[in-house]
Every structure is written in structure tokens, then in C-alpha cells.
Write a protein that holds these residues in place. Structure first.
Motif, short mmCIF file in Angstrom:
data_model
loop_
_atom_site.label_atom_id
_atom_site.label_comp_id
_atom_site.label_asym_id
_atom_site.label_seq_id
_atom_site.Cartn_x
_atom_site.Cartn_y
_atom_site.Cartn_z
N THR A 102 0.83 -1.33 0.01
CA THR A 102 -0.12 -0.08 -0.15
C THR A 102 0.91 1.35 0.30
OG1 THR A 102 -0.18 -0.02 2.34
CG2 THR A 102 -1.78 -1.06 1.16
N VAL A 103 2.08 1.19 0.17
CA VAL A 103 3.06 2.48 0.15
C VAL A 103 3.29 2.72 -1.32
CG1 VAL A 103 5.05 3.03 0.89
CG2 VAL A 103 4.16 1.51 2.17
N SER A 104 3.07 3.95 -1.67
CA SER A 104 3.25 4.43 -2.86
C SER A 104 4.35 5.30 -2.89
CB SER A 104 2.14 5.22 -3.46
OG SER A 104 1.74 6.54 -2.50
N GLN A 105 5.20 5.22 -4.00
CA GLN A 105 6.40 5.89 -4.09
C GLN A 105 6.08 7.45 -4.71
OE1 GLN A 105 9.32 3.65 -5.57
NE2 GLN A 105 9.98 2.75 -3.73
N SER A 106 6.92 8.60 -4.07
CA SER A 106 6.87 9.68 -4.90
C SER A 106 7.50 9.39 -6.20
CB SER A 106 7.44 10.66 -4.26
OG SER A 106 8.78 10.44 -3.96
N PRO A 107 7.11 10.28 -7.15
CA PRO A 107 7.75 10.29 -8.60
C PRO A 107 9.34 10.25 -8.32
CG PRO A 107 5.79 11.82 -8.59
CD PRO A 107 6.14 11.52 -7.30
N ALA A 108 9.92 11.09 -7.73
CA ALA A 108 11.45 11.38 -7.51
C ALA A 108 11.90 10.06 -7.18
CB ALA A 108 11.68 12.61 -6.54
N ARG A 109 11.08 9.21 -5.80
CA ARG A 109 11.71 7.99 -5.65
C ARG A 109 11.74 7.05 -6.70
NH1 ARG A 109 13.00 8.16 -0.35
NH2 ARG A 109 11.93 9.48 1.05
N ARG A 110 10.70 7.13 -7.72
CA ARG A 110 10.67 5.86 -8.72
C ARG A 110 11.78 6.15 -9.84
NH1 ARG A 110 4.56 6.48 -8.15
NH2 ARG A 110 4.95 8.28 -9.35
N THR A 111 12.02 7.41 -9.97
CA THR A 111 13.02 7.79 -10.85
C THR A 111 14.51 7.30 -10.53
OG1 THR A 111 13.23 10.16 -10.23
CG2 THR A 111 11.64 9.59 -12.13
N VAL B 151 22.52 24.30 -15.18
CA VAL B 151 23.35 23.62 -15.96
C VAL B 151 24.06 22.67 -15.26
CG1 VAL B 151 25.21 23.68 -17.65
CG2 VAL B 151 23.52 25.34 -17.92
N ILE B 152 24.73 23.19 -14.17
CA ILE B 152 25.49 22.15 -13.28
C ILE B 152 24.52 21.22 -12.35
CG2 ILE B 152 26.71 22.21 -10.94
CD1 ILE B 152 27.70 25.01 -11.68
N LEU B 153 23.51 21.43 -12.11
CA LEU B 153 22.38 20.40 -11.75
C LEU B 153 21.96 19.29 -12.93
CD1 LEU B 153 20.29 22.42 -9.34
CD2 LEU B 153 21.58 20.70 -8.88
N ARG C 44 17.83 15.62 -5.16
CA ARG C 44 16.25 16.26 -5.11
C ARG C 44 16.23 17.64 -4.58
NH1 ARG C 44 14.78 10.98 -4.36
NH2 ARG C 44 14.50 11.46 -2.10
N ALA C 45 17.30 17.61 -3.08
CA ALA C 45 16.85 18.85 -2.38
C ALA C 45 17.77 19.95 -3.27
CB ALA C 45 17.76 18.27 -1.18
N ALA C 46 18.72 19.77 -3.82
CA ALA C 46 19.34 20.67 -4.66
C ALA C 46 18.51 21.13 -5.80
CB ALA C 46 20.66 20.30 -5.36
N TRP C 47 17.65 20.41 -6.53
CA TRP C 47 16.76 20.94 -7.36
C TRP C 47 15.60 21.80 -6.79
CZ3 TRP C 47 17.36 21.63 -12.19
CH2 TRP C 47 18.07 20.72 -13.01
N GLY C 48 15.26 21.20 -5.59
CA GLY C 48 14.26 22.21 -4.79
C GLY C 48 14.85 23.63 -4.61
N ALA C 49 16.01 23.55 -3.89
CA ALA C 49 16.62 24.90 -3.72
C ALA C 49 17.07 25.75 -4.94
CB ALA C 49 17.97 24.61 -3.05
#
Length: 149
Positions: free
Chosen positions: A69-78, A126-128, A85-90
């Protein structure tokens, strides 16, 4: 060899009983208060007999046949690394803030000014992007668990 009630239980045995209690709570057989009481008693238990008393009034549950029943977020599936992920959020947050500041300055000066936020988000993006495409994969948690056993 069958486990006698006097034999000492391991942490893994207690974890199995905790999973069974969680499942019975999810199915509505026991309330959250009962679950918390049993869980507290569970981690005080030392023997198989004490563990058995916690589930004696509950039907058997085969945890292997329970649906996931645990669904993963799209970022975890990729498979994106958590730090990336945190760097892209920042990057997205800083870019958004800079564009809002640029828009406010452009509106208050009554003409569009040079889009300087591009210089903030461009090189960083670009670096990210390069790190995302060519970076290392996230650590495999299943291998880490096997090493700890």
C-alpha cells in the motif's frame, strides 16, 4: 526445532509481532490505544511466550500475502539521489524568488529591466542538469541492510 515459550525472542521476532499488530490495527481489530499498549508491552517482552500473549486474541495474519500500500513519490521512482532532489528544490525556490523580485522591480520602474535572474538560475541549473544526467545513482538501501545483518 520448535520455539518453546521460555526461549528468548530476538529483535527480529519483536519486529514481526509489531508488523502483525500494525496490520490488525489497520484492519480495525484493535484500536490505536490497544495498539500502543501492546506495542509498549511488546518491547518489554523477552520470551516467545510473552510475545504470543500479545496476539492470542487475534486471528493469524500472513504478512507475505498483504498487498503493498506504500506508494512512492515520482522522484523516488526515478531513482534520483535525495541530495540531488534537495538541490533541485533549492534551485527552483531561489529561481522563483529572483523572478518575483525582477517582476516587482520591473513593475515599479514602469519598464522591463534586463532579466538578470537568468544569470542566477542558468549556470546553477546547468550544473544540476549535468549532475543529474551523469551523477552517481542513489545508494541501494537493500544492500546496506544486508551488510548490517
Amino acid at each position: 526445532m520448535a520455539n518453546s515459550p521460555e526461549m528468548r525472542a530476538s529483535d527480529a521476532d519483536r519486529d514481526r509481532v509489531a508488523a502483525i499488530l500494525r496490520e490488525h490495527t489497520a484492519q480495525g481489530r484493535i484500536t490505536m490505544d490497544e495498539f500502543n499498549e501492546r506495542l509498549e508491552q511488546l518491547y518489554k517482552s523477552r520470551t516467545y511466550g510473552e510475545l504470543a500473549k500479545l496476539t492470542v486474541d487475534l486471528p493469524d495474519v500472513d504478512l507475505r500475502n498483504q498487498p503493498a500500500t506504500v506508494s512512492q513519490s515520482p522522484a523516488r521512482r526515478t531513482g534520483l539521489h535525495p541530495g540531488l532532489r534537495a538541490a533541485w528544490g533549492a534551485w527552483a525556490s531561489a529561481s522563483g524568488i529572483n523572478w518575483v523580485i525582477w517582476l516587482i522591480v520591473s513593475i515599479t520602474s514602469e519598464h522591463l529591466i534586463y532579466p538578470w535572474p537568468l544569470w542566477v538560475m542558468g549556470p546553477w541549473g546547468v550544473i544540476l542538469l549535468i549532475s543529474t544526467v551523469f551523477g552517481s545513482p542513489p545508494p541501494d538501501k537493500s544492500k546496506k541492510k544486508k551488510k548490517n545483518k
